[in-house]
Write an enzyme that holds these catalytic residues in place. Sequence first.
Site, PDB file in Angstrom:
ATOM      1  CB  CYS B  87      -0.964  -0.032   1.178  1.00 10.95           C
ATOM      2  SG  CYS B  87      -2.333   1.130   1.006  1.00 10.95           S
ATOM      3  CG  HIS B 196      -3.207  -3.566   3.543  1.00 12.94           C
ATOM      4  ND1 HIS B 196      -2.217  -2.888   4.213  1.00 12.94           N
ATOM      5  CD2 HIS B 196      -3.871  -2.641   2.819  1.00 12.94           C
ATOM      6  CE1 HIS B 196      -2.285  -1.599   3.912  1.00 12.94           C
ATOM      7  NE2 HIS B 196      -3.280  -1.422   3.069  1.00 12.94           N
ATOM      8  CD  GLU B 198      -0.386  -5.412   5.971  1.00 13.16           C
ATOM      9  OE1 GLU B 198      -0.438  -6.014   4.875  1.00 13.16           O
ATOM     10  OE2 GLU B 198      -0.582  -4.182   6.080  1.00 13.16           O
TER      11      GLU B 198
END
Lengths: 79, 229
Positions: B87, B196, B198
């Site tokens: 991002c 994302h 994560e």
Amino acid sequence: MARVVVDVMPKPEILDPQGQAVAGALPRLGFNGVTEVRQGKHFELEVDDSVDDETLAKIAEGFLANPVIEEWTVRRIEQ
Amino acid sequence: MSARIGVITFPGTLDDVDAARAAARSGAEAVPLWHGDADLKGVDAVIVPGGFSYGDYLRCGAIARFAPVMSSVIDAARGGLPVLGICNGFQILCEAGLLPGALVRNDKLHFVCKDQWLRVENNSTTWTTRYEHGAEVLIPLKSGEGGYVADQDTLDRLEGDGRVVFRYVGENPNGSRNDIAGISSADGRIVGLMPHPEHAIDALTGPSDDGLGMFYSAVDALTPLVTPA
């Protein structure tokens, strides 16, 4: 001392949704006849006489503008 | 020894903790890196996480690109250090010239926050070997300036060289050229993507654990093969 103006605009081929949103709002506000709006950035720098044009170009191209998506111009306004 | 993965924190970074947690979950040691410190602490890879570095003033990632830690990351990445930009991290890597192109305002101007299906287009990068080619994964996407743009020559080169790593499946959420969600460097060690991974390491807190594959892939690449005596 001099005032330096750097204008940064999105390249013509880059979609400018901000400009399009502004253009789309104008008729709703009663302003007709504006066929396109492009939105960019305007920087005003106060620089002393030791800053040469080459340095200003580096500031504009290397930092204030991203040459992948933007065009830029630098001009000095003598005071 | 486990692989050491550095995670950078800039002023305005939001996702460094999740990135560190994801790295740790995949077996790596997560090493905090500070934006004002040029020391990479001997890490084996770096994650440039998401957020709004330096408030995203000027352009997303434009100021972070000049942080002392990024000078070291740029040098190390050019020398082969694996780097993942997520991002805002992807935006920073593009601003730094480590990845081509740029990220611009979403075409419909709205900030997009949704669980997004992606297709794995290249599973030979350092960060994607755990995926099958063509696999579809569900990863959160949350960005206002996620539209990937590059000139036609660059896009043709990326496509021709297989450097499009992830592509959006279904409706394009932000106007990215060629539905591109993530790309890699020529050698596959540097990867940047807008969604994302994560945030998708556990079904308890995310839509899936599909994101873990990226971190496991890096650990696979970084951990030397141990031959039993």
